[in-house]
Scaffold this motif. Structure first.
Motif, PDB file in Angstrom:
ATOM      1  N   ARG A 148       9.437 -93.233  -2.694  1.00 32.24           N
ATOM      2  CA  ARG A 148       8.449 -93.882  -3.549  1.00 32.24           C
ATOM      3  C   ARG A 148       8.369 -95.381  -3.237  1.00 32.24           C
ATOM      4  NH1 ARG A 148      10.063 -92.674  -8.916  1.00 32.24           N
ATOM      5  NH2 ARG A 148      10.460 -90.687  -7.939  1.00 32.24           N
ATOM      6  N   GLN A 156      11.876 -81.928   0.032  1.00 37.53           N
ATOM      7  CA  GLN A 156      11.268 -80.727  -0.555  1.00 37.53           C
ATOM      8  C   GLN A 156      12.257 -79.557  -0.522  1.00 37.53           C
ATOM      9  OE1 GLN A 156       7.772 -80.424   1.919  1.00 37.53           O
ATOM     10  NE2 GLN A 156       6.523 -81.581   0.489  1.00 37.53           N
ATOM     11  N   ILE A 177       6.097 -88.405  -3.545  1.00 37.98           N
ATOM     12  CA  ILE A 177       6.436 -87.013  -3.303  1.00 37.98           C
ATOM     13  C   ILE A 177       6.124 -86.124  -4.504  1.00 37.98           C
ATOM     14  CG2 ILE A 177       8.842 -87.089  -4.053  1.00 37.98           C
ATOM     15  CD1 ILE A 177       9.232 -85.653  -1.144  1.00 37.98           C
ATOM     16  N   ASP A 178       6.043 -86.738  -5.689  1.00 35.44           N
ATOM     17  CA  ASP A 178       5.745 -85.944  -6.882  1.00 35.44           C
ATOM     18  C   ASP A 178       4.359 -85.332  -6.821  1.00 35.44           C
ATOM     19  OD1 ASP A 178       8.135 -86.639  -7.827  1.00 35.44           O
ATOM     20  OD2 ASP A 178       7.430 -88.179  -9.204  1.00 35.44           O
ATOM     21  N   GLU A 179       3.483 -85.994  -6.124  1.00 34.35           N
ATOM     22  CA  GLU A 179       2.113 -85.511  -6.121  1.00 34.35           C
ATOM     23  C   GLU A 179       1.757 -84.731  -4.865  1.00 34.35           C
ATOM     24  OE1 GLU A 179      -0.203 -88.906  -7.159  1.00 34.35           O
ATOM     25  OE2 GLU A 179       0.881 -89.076  -9.045  1.00 34.35           O
ATOM     26  N   GLU A 180       2.779 -84.424  -4.114  1.00 31.79           N
ATOM     27  CA  GLU A 180       2.525 -83.579  -2.944  1.00 31.79           C
ATOM     28  C   GLU A 180       2.024 -82.234  -3.464  1.00 31.79           C
ATOM     29  OE1 GLU A 180       2.949 -84.171   0.385  1.00 31.79           O
ATOM     30  OE2 GLU A 180       3.315 -86.269  -0.096  1.00 31.79           O
ATOM     31  N   GLN A 240      14.173 -89.403  -3.232  1.00 30.74           N
ATOM     32  CA  GLN A 240      12.813 -89.434  -3.794  1.00 30.74           C
ATOM     33  C   GLN A 240      12.430 -90.864  -4.155  1.00 30.74           C
ATOM     34  OE1 GLN A 240      13.683 -86.568  -6.858  1.00 30.74           O
ATOM     35  NE2 GLN A 240      12.502 -84.955  -5.866  1.00 30.74           N
TER      36      GLN A 240
END
Lengths: 171, 324
Positions: free
Chosen positions: B236, B308, B242-245, B232
């Motif tokens: 970034r 994911q 990826i946190d805001e996917e 992750q």
């Protein structure tokens, strides 16, 4: 991720400062009573047979928090009304409460109306804090996915039926 | 996040430095028409830009020739300047005409990359030599140490530099495959002189710096230690948040996770739970191995579905642990 989390806390703290009633206990964020209610007594938990031609299944997930949500609808094929709905969600309290609310709201509504339910309506109803808005988003996406699945199923059944008709006639 | 680009035949990197504005440009602009705009988050260096650039170009045009360009608009408050030297040959550009070298100054804050890009050939692994010229806040001695923890001359603890990424902080190579024993050793070595307990007799200012540095080292160590958070973090760094996917609809994955969660929920005996946990650990290991290949090839967008998937398995393991 930590920064993201910290931002969330900061945002929650600032919204607490504005006095969102019932959402904050002693400076620590707690769930709103409506969320707790839906979490403790979730409405319409269960499953329909996904192969039933009148059932639409919406399966969505939010990988960032590991949530997975299944929302199913049973539709009256003549009127297009959603006569029943059920869900199964693995996730946080807000995700469970959001899908519970969604299943309640879409029951008895025409599909066209159900599809217009916005995540902001669910979030407002449950007084979800900003960090939990994506949970209500997931519920909105689940409704849309279920209706899409149902329509795709009907369309497929329609084409198959029209294809099989001449065969039936010759037999 | 799509790059736009067209072909150019040569690459020649030159440095044009102005106050707070540095431009990395490729030589032949005659056949390059379209600009490329991409926003990156802080803590970014040219290696990352180059890597994600290479990836996108691969997707965009596999047959393209070589050349890369980018303009860096930089802004930062601190007077500390980090210098990054990138040799294009080292970056693996498959071009004989790419012998030039370029350098640019790194800076914090948002970095906006605006450039004109032609193609790159296939594989693109970057090696970066980074040199720092930092000034000690106490004795004003210049240091080339990076990361700059303690002044070699007056032994003053230095403030935390947010531009130093976790790999640099622990002085390990920026790659997905990591030797966990090496990570642990580096972590412990750093804590031996950064731990706040050791600076209790120093000035208030240094105590704060030591606490910041030490906390950052802990954060770096635990982020890189775990194969999921390491992936992750690397995403970034590559500009993929990826946190805001949002919502995913992958039915095969979601169905698998749904069934696994149901299995965990319905499991009553401890043996069954142990078995499911083992299965999930194996699945995570498979994802980790796949990620090694993906990061090696530089196609970082391919890491997203794997990360994911891995996050879901992790969640299931956590759920089992909670239940046990």
């Amino acid at each position: 991720m930590l920064a993201h989390f910290a931002k969330g806390i900061a945002r929650a703290a600032s919204s607490a400062g504005q006095g969102s009633r019932g959402a904050v206990v002693f400076g620590q964020r707690a769930y709103h009573e409506k969320v707790v209610d839906h979490y403790d007594n979730p409405r319409n938990v269960g499953s329909f047979d996904k192969n039933d031609p009148n059932v639409g299944t919406g399966l969505v997930g939010a990988p960032a928090c590991g949530d997975v949500m299944k929302l199913q609808i049973k539709v009256d094929e003549k009127t297009g009304d959603i006569i029943d709905a059920c869900f199964k969600t693995f996730g946080c309290g807000s995700a469970i409460a959001s899908s519970s609310v969604a299943s309640e709201w879409i029951k008895g509504r025409p599909m066209d109306e159900a599809v217009s339910i916005k995540n902001s309506d669910i979030a407002k109803h449950l007084s979800l804090p900003p960090v939990k808005l994506h949970c209500s988003m997931l519920a909105e996406d689940a409704i849309k996915a279920a209706i899409k699945d149902y329509k795709a199923k009907r369309a497929k059944a329609g084409t198959e039926a029209s294809q099989s008709e001449p065969v039936a006639a010759t037999a | 996040m799509r790059w736009l680009g067209s072909k150019s035949s040569t690459l020649r990197c030159a440095l044009q430095s102005h106050l707070r504005f540095y431009e990395l440009v490729s030589g032949d602009f005659s056949s390059v028409n379209e600009p490329i705009v991409r926003s990156f988050t802080p803590n970014l260096d040219f290696g990352v830009v180059a890597q994600s650039l290479a990836h996108d170009l691969q997707e965009f045009d596999r047959s393209a020739a070589t050349a890369t360009a980018g303009s860096f608009f930089l802004g930062r408050e601190s007077d500390r300047t980090a210098k990054c030297v990138v040799t294009s040959g080292r970056m693996g550009l498959e071009s004989s005409s790419s012998g030039g070298s370029c350098s640019h100054d790194l800076a914090g804050g948002r970095v906006r990359v605006l450039g004109r890009v032609a193609g790159l050939k296939r594989r693109f692994s970057s090696t970066i030599a980074k040199r720092v010229e930092a000034k000690c806040w106490s004795c004003e001695e210049l240091s080339t140490a990076n990361p700059f923890f303690i002044c070699s001359s007056c032994k003053a603890i230095q403030p935390l530099d947010q531009d130093v990424d976790f790999f640099q902080l622990l002085s390990v190579d920026r790659r997905y495959v990591q030797d966990l024993k090496v990570l642990e050793r580096k972590y412990k070595q750093l804590q031996k002189f950064l731990h706040p307990d050791l600076s209790s007799r120093k000035s208030k200012r240094e105590q704060v710096y030591a606490a910041d540095q030490s906390a950052q080292v802990i954060k770096a160590y635990y982020t890189l230690l775990d194969p999921l958070s390491r992936a992750q973090y690397m995403l970034r760094l590559g500009g993929v948040n990826i946190d805001e996917e949002g919502t995913i609809h992958d039915p095969a994955l979601l169905m698998e996770i749904m069934e696994l969660r149901e299995e965990v929920e319905e499991a009553t005996d401890a043996d069954k739970l142990v078995k499911i946990k083992e299965q999930n650990k194996n699945k995570m290991l498979q994802c980790e191995n796949a990620l090694k290949e993906v990061f090696q090839s530089g196609r970082i967008m391919h890491a997203v579905p794997l990360v994911q998937r891995m996050a879901y398995y992790r969640k299931i393991i956590e759920e089992i642990t909670r239940k046990q």
